[in-house]
Design an enzyme around this catalytic site. Structure first.
Site, PDB file in Angstrom:
ATOM      1  CB  THR A 162      13.781   7.535  32.474  1.00 50.53           C
ATOM      2  OG1 THR A 162      12.682   6.644  32.758  1.00 50.53           O
ATOM      3  CG2 THR A 162      13.420   8.415  31.297  1.00 50.53           C
ATOM      4  NE  ARG A 180      15.640 -12.782  34.501  1.00 50.63           N
ATOM      5  CZ  ARG A 180      15.871 -12.062  35.579  1.00 50.63           C
ATOM      6  NH1 ARG A 180      15.731 -12.584  36.784  1.00 50.63           N
ATOM      7  NH2 ARG A 180      16.262 -10.812  35.457  1.00 50.63           N
ATOM      8  CB  CYS A 221      22.301  -8.883  38.113  1.00 54.40           C
ATOM      9  SG  CYS A 221      21.271  -8.772  39.587  1.00 54.40           S
ATOM     10  CD  GLN A 231      22.381 -10.170  44.813  1.00 49.97           C
ATOM     11  OE1 GLN A 231      22.165 -11.331  45.122  1.00 49.97           O
ATOM     12  NE2 GLN A 231      21.548  -9.498  44.032  1.00 49.97           N
ATOM     13  CG  HIS A 271      25.341  -7.904  42.230  1.00 52.47           C
ATOM     14  ND1 HIS A 271      24.979  -6.712  42.811  1.00 52.47           N
ATOM     15  CD2 HIS A 271      24.210  -8.382  41.631  1.00 52.47           C
ATOM     16  CE1 HIS A 271      23.700  -6.474  42.572  1.00 52.47           C
ATOM     17  NE2 HIS A 271      23.216  -7.468  41.848  1.00 52.47           N
TER      18      HIS A 271
HETATM   19  P1  A2P Z   1       9.747   6.364  34.396  1.00 55.02           P
HETATM   20  O1  A2P Z   1      11.067   7.022  34.639  1.00 55.02           O
HETATM   21  O2  A2P Z   1       8.886   7.147  33.482  1.00 55.02           O
HETATM   22  O3  A2P Z   1       9.065   5.932  35.674  1.00 55.02           O
HETATM   23  P2  A2P Z   1      14.314   1.746  37.739  1.00 55.02           P
HETATM   24  O4  A2P Z   1      14.190   0.247  37.775  1.00 55.02           O
HETATM   25  O5  A2P Z   1      15.710   2.224  37.695  1.00 55.02           O
HETATM   26  O6  A2P Z   1      13.495   2.393  38.802  1.00 55.02           O
HETATM   27  O7  A2P Z   1      13.649   2.189  36.303  1.00 55.02           O
HETATM   28  C1  A2P Z   1      12.403   1.732  35.849  1.00 55.02           C
HETATM   29  C2  A2P Z   1      12.196   2.167  34.393  1.00 55.02           C
HETATM   30  O8  A2P Z   1      10.971   1.594  33.915  1.00 55.02           O
HETATM   31  C3  A2P Z   1      12.033   3.676  34.215  1.00 55.02           C
HETATM   32  O9  A2P Z   1      12.585   4.055  32.977  1.00 55.02           O
HETATM   33  C4  A2P Z   1      10.516   3.836  34.199  1.00 55.02           C
HETATM   34  O10 A2P Z   1      10.059   5.010  33.554  1.00 55.02           O
HETATM   35  C5  A2P Z   1      10.134   2.623  33.380  1.00 55.02           C
HETATM   36  N1  A2P Z   1       8.732   2.277  33.532  1.00 55.02           N
HETATM   37  C6  A2P Z   1       8.038   2.042  34.666  1.00 55.02           C
HETATM   38  N2  A2P Z   1       6.750   1.749  34.389  1.00 55.02           N
HETATM   39  C7  A2P Z   1       6.620   1.781  33.034  1.00 55.02           C
HETATM   40  C8  A2P Z   1       5.544   1.553  32.111  1.00 55.02           C
HETATM   41  N3  A2P Z   1       4.338   1.229  32.529  1.00 55.02           N
HETATM   42  N4  A2P Z   1       5.803   1.704  30.787  1.00 55.02           N
HETATM   43  C9  A2P Z   1       7.044   2.034  30.347  1.00 55.02           C
HETATM   44  N5  A2P Z   1       8.094   2.255  31.164  1.00 55.02           N
HETATM   45  C10 A2P Z   1       7.880   2.131  32.489  1.00 55.02           C
END
Ligand code: A2P
Length: 329
Positions: A9, A97, A126, A153, A234
Site C-alpha cells: 500500500t 545492505r 535509490c 532528490q 532524483h
Molecule cells: P500500511 O499502509 O498498512 O501502513 P510508505 O513508505 O510509502 O509510507 O509505505 C510504507 C509501507 O509499509 C505501507 O505499505 C505500510 O502499510 C507498510 N508497513 C508499515 N509497517 C508495516 C508492518 N509492520 N508490516 C507490514 N507492512 C508495514
C-alpha cells in the site's frame, strides 16, 4: 510464481505492483502485504483484485519470492523469518545492505554474484543505484579514482507523508510534516539522520554502497544529498576523476551502449535529462557530459532517474528476473 509484495500500500510497494505487471513478471498469485491497519483492503493487479494480508499470513502462504518495501524495522524483523521459511527476500530497506553476508545488487553492475545461497538480497539506496549504473561502464574503461556527487532528490523518496506535505503546503493546508522544514519553495540539505562525522546517513550510504556494489574499495566517493520540492525523480551532479584519460565522444558512446542507460546530451537543442521526463521510466538518463576543465582526466555529468522505478521498484523486480532466469526462485 507466487509473489508477495510487503508494503504493497506504500509508494514503492504500489510501484512494484505496476512494474511487475508492466514487465510481465510471471506472477501466478500475488500476495499484497501491509500493516494490520490495511488488512482486507483490496489491491488491483492485472485486472484482478487481491486482499491485503499481514506478514504472518504471507509467510504461511509460502510465496516463492517476497519484495519488501515496508521500512527498516519490518525488514529487520521479518526478512529472516521469510528466509527461514525458504522464501527469497529482495529487500528495499537499508536494513541488510551493509551486512557482509548479504549481496547488494544492481543487475547491470553485479548480477553475476547471485547464488542459490542468497535468501535475503538487498536493493541499494535509490541515489546509489542510478549513479553506479553510470559509473560501472566508465570504471571498466578508464578506472575511477574519485567521485564527488551532489544530489537533488524527489520528495517521493521519503514516502506518502512527504508527498502529502508538499501538496498540503501548495494548497495552504497546515498538515502533518515529514520534514523538519517547509519543502515547497525550499531546498533541504539533510536526508536521513546526521552522523558523528557531520555527514547524513544518506550520504554515507552513497559512499559505502558504491564501494560494495562496484566491489572496489579503492574508489573514493564524497556526497552531499539534498531534498528538493520535486516529484518525478532524483537528479545528481557527478564529478568523476579517472586513472586514465578519456575521449568525450567515446564516453557518450560507452554510456549509450550500456544496458539501462539513455544518453540525453544535446545542449544546442536544450536537451538534457530532467525528473519530469524520467518520471515513470525504468532507465537512467545521462547528460551534460563534459570535461572538468579545472583538472585532468576528470568528467562532469548529470544523472536523472525515477527514484521509485530504477531507484527502487524496477531494480527489485529486475533482481527477481535475474533470480528467475538463473532458476534460483
Ligand atoms: P500500511 O499502509 O498498512 O501502513 P510508505 O513508505 O510509502 O509510507 O509505505 C510504507 C509501507 O509499509 C505501507 O505499505 C505500510 O502499510 C507498510 N508497513 C508499515 N509497517 C508495516 C508492518 N509492520 N508490516 C507490514 N507492512 C508495514
Amino acid at each position: 510464481m507466487k509473489v508477495a509484495v510487503v508494503g504493497a500500500t506504500g509508494l514503492v510497494g504500489s510501484e512494484m505492483l505496476t512494474v511487475l505487471a508492466e514487465r510481465n513478471f510471471p506472477v501466478t498469485e500475488l500476495i499484497p502485504v501491509a500493516s494490520a491497519r490495511s488488512k482486507g483492503k483490496e489491491i488491483d493487479f492485472k485486472g484482478k483484485k487481491y486482499k491485503v494480508v499481514t506478514v504472518d499470513e504471507a509467510i504461511a502462504l509460502k510465496p516463492d519470492v517476497a519484495l519488501f518495501s515496508a521500512g527498516g524495522s519490518t525488514s529487520t524483523t521479518y526478512a529472516p523469518l521469510f528466509a527461514e521459511a525458504g522464501i527469497t527476500v529482495i529487500d528495499n530497506s537499508s536494513a541488510w545492505r551493509m551486512d557482509p553476508s548479504k549481496k547488494l545488487i544492481v543487475p547491470e553492475v553485479n548480477a553475476d554474484v547471485l547464488t542459490a545461497d542468497d535468501k535475503i538480497i538487498a536493493n541499494p539506496n535509490c541515489s546509489t543505484i542510478q549513479m553506479v549504473v553510470v559509473l560501472k561502464p566508465l570504471h571498466e574503461k578508464y578506472k575511477i579514482k574519485r567521485v564527488v556527487v551532489s544530489t537533488y532528490q524527489s520528495v517521493t523518496g521519503t514516502g506518502v507523508k512527504a508527498v502529502q506535505q508538499l501538496q498540503d503546503e501548495r494548497a495552504g493546508i497546515d498538515g502533518e510534516k515529514a520534514y523538519p522544514y517547509q519543502i515547497d519553495l525550499n531546498v533541504i540539505p539533510h536526508i536521513d539522520v546526521f552522523q558523528d562525522n557531520g555527514y547524513t546517513k544518506e550520504e554515507m550510504k552513497m559512499i559505502k554502497e558504491t564501494n560494495k556494489i562496484m566491489q572496489d574499495d579503492s574508489i573514493k566517493v564524497t556526497a552531499t544529498t539534498v531534498r528538493i520540492p520535486v516529484m518525478g525523480g532524483h537528479s545528481e551532479a557527478v564529478n568523476i576523476e579517472f586513472e586514465n584519460d578519456f575521449d568525450l565522444n567515446e564516453v557518450r558512446e560507452i554510456l549509450a551502449q550500456s544496458e539501462g542507460i539513455v544518453v540525453v546530451d544535446d545542449p544546442t537543442n536544450l536537451k538534457y535529462p530532467m525528473p519530469k521526463d524520467a518520471h515513470g521510466k525504468d532507465e537512467v538518463f545521462v547528460g551534460r557530459i563534459r570535461r572538468d576543465e579545472s583538472q585532468a582526466k576528470t568528467l562532469n555529468l548529470w544523472i536523472v532517474a525515477d527514484n521509485l522505478r530504477k531507484g527502487a521498484a524496477t531494480n527489485a523486480v529486475q533482481v527477481a528476473e535475474v533470480l528467475a532466469k538463473k532458476g534460483l526462485i
